[in-house]
Design an enzyme around this catalytic site. Structure first.
Site, PDB file in Angstrom:
ATOM      1  N   HIS A  78       7.514   3.782  24.077  1.00  0.00           N
ATOM      2  CA  HIS A  78       6.432   4.425  24.831  1.00  0.00           C
ATOM      3  C   HIS A  78       5.249   4.658  23.892  1.00  0.00           C
ATOM      4  CE1 HIS A  78       9.466   5.965  28.017  1.00  0.00           C
ATOM      5  NE2 HIS A  78       8.816   4.906  28.464  1.00  0.00           N
ATOM      6  N   GLU A 111       4.411   7.952  22.269  1.00  0.00           N
ATOM      7  CA  GLU A 111       5.502   8.448  21.430  1.00  0.00           C
ATOM      8  C   GLU A 111       5.518   7.683  20.104  1.00  0.00           C
ATOM      9  OE1 GLU A 111       9.009   8.275  23.937  1.00  0.00           O
ATOM     10  OE2 GLU A 111       7.988   9.341  25.557  1.00  0.00           O
ATOM     11  N   HIS A 119      12.842   8.404  21.214  1.00  0.00           N
ATOM     12  CA  HIS A 119      11.730   8.791  22.079  1.00  0.00           C
ATOM     13  C   HIS A 119      11.316  10.213  21.685  1.00  0.00           C
ATOM     14  CE1 HIS A 119      11.859   5.518  25.200  1.00  0.00           C
ATOM     15  NE2 HIS A 119      13.016   5.313  24.593  1.00  0.00           N
ATOM     16  N   GLU A 174      15.719  12.143  22.213  1.00  0.00           N
ATOM     17  CA  GLU A 174      14.390  12.709  22.485  1.00  0.00           C
ATOM     18  C   GLU A 174      14.056  13.672  21.343  1.00  0.00           C
ATOM     19  OE1 GLU A 174      12.358  11.829  24.802  1.00  0.00           O
ATOM     20  OE2 GLU A 174      13.568  10.847  26.340  1.00  0.00           O
TER      21      GLU A 174
END
Length: 291
Positions: free
Chosen positions: A56, A59, A202, A261
């Site tokens: 992403h 990110e 992420h 994450e």
């Protein structure tokens, strides 16, 4: 580090290759705009593991986190020293770690450097971004497709679930699975190797996702708990989400796959938090190497 873009990555790969000649670099494909998607291997063991980052665009901080990890691993290997109590030479004699630090180079460049006047996709990007020249929240690739909604793991269901039926900053899965060159390159790269497990970095949430529709192996939850314990992150059993890289890996190979994450806050996480984020992620990645 104001921002870690494609040129910085290329320079770092070149620098590390000169310092540590045992590192192997490769190109696994090109982005939609023709940028090389770089891969880096450290270790010469028969068991292969894969970590990736910056799928992403906003990110992007996960790319330097992964590159710093490889550099510190390489330094410990070269010196024959332990790192966080681990015997790095022993680990890297058993395992080969392949990293893809920047899956989405075009998107990262857009977030960090904005939209130049001569950008080939300028008109479309402005339309998809509702006329705004600020792309700081952009997650997708340069064609407005969310690469982590691109994998052939119940892709149709994810498409129906998402409210976005056209290109934009996030959550549009494209016209078909693996329609985007970046996702196709990563899938092909994965199929060409025999990875024991994969980790996709992420941001944010301090969570570790480890399951997918009961396709995951029996030990996956216990492994996730070990990763969580190393980091004070939470191992989360996720439902209602499809078409991600780790989803596809678990479904395709029935092996452990994890989405980590990193950190907590609003994306893009501030560069000032890099040291803290790195402190959090190192024990997770080192533990993953030993699982």
């Amino acid at each position: 580090m104001l921002g870690y873009g494609y040129q910085t990555l290329a320079q770092e790969l070149n620098r590390l290759g000169k310092i540590y000649p045992f590192l192997q670099t490769a190109c696994i494909g090109q982005s939609a705009m023709g940028r090389d998607i770089h891969a880096l291997r450290i270790g010469h063991g028969t068991k292969e593991i894969h970590f990736n980052a910056a799928m992403h665009a906003n990110e992007w901080i996960t790319a330097p986190l992964l590159m710093q990890f490889v550099e510190d691993l390489a330094c410990a290997y070269a010196r024959g020293t332990a790192w966080q109590g681990r015997n790095v030479r022993r680990i890297l004699s058993e395992y080969a770690l392949w990293v893809v630090p920047m899956v989405n180079p075009d998107g990262v460049e857009l977030v960090l450097h904005g939209l130049p006047e001569d950008h080939p996709h300028r008109e479309a990007l402005l339309a998809w971004n509702k006329g705004s020249l600020s792309f700081i929240n952009w997650k997708a690739n340069i064609r407005g497709v969310d690469l982590n909604d691109q994998f052939p793991a119940h892709w149709d269901e994810e498409k129906l679930r998402r409210e976005h039926d056209g290109p934009g900053e996030r959550d549009y899965g494209g016209e078909a699975p693996l329609s985007e060159p970046e996702a196709a390159a990563l899938a092909h790269f994965t199929e060409c190797h025999d990875f024991e497990l994969v980790v996709a970095l992420h941001t944010q949430g301090r969570e570790i996702y480890w399951n997918y529709r009961d396709y995951e192996p029996a030990e996956a939850e216990a492994l996730a708990e070990r990763l969580a314990l190393a980091s004070n992150y939470e191992a989360v059993k996720l439902t209602g989400s499809d078409a991600g890289y780790k989803d596809w890996f678990i479904q395709q190979f029935r092996r452990p796959g994890f989405t980590v994450e990193v950190g907590f806050g609003v994306n893009p996480l501030p560069v000032e938090t890099f040291a803290l984020l790195y402190e959090e992620v190192v024990p997770i990645l080192l533990t993953a190497l030993e699982l």
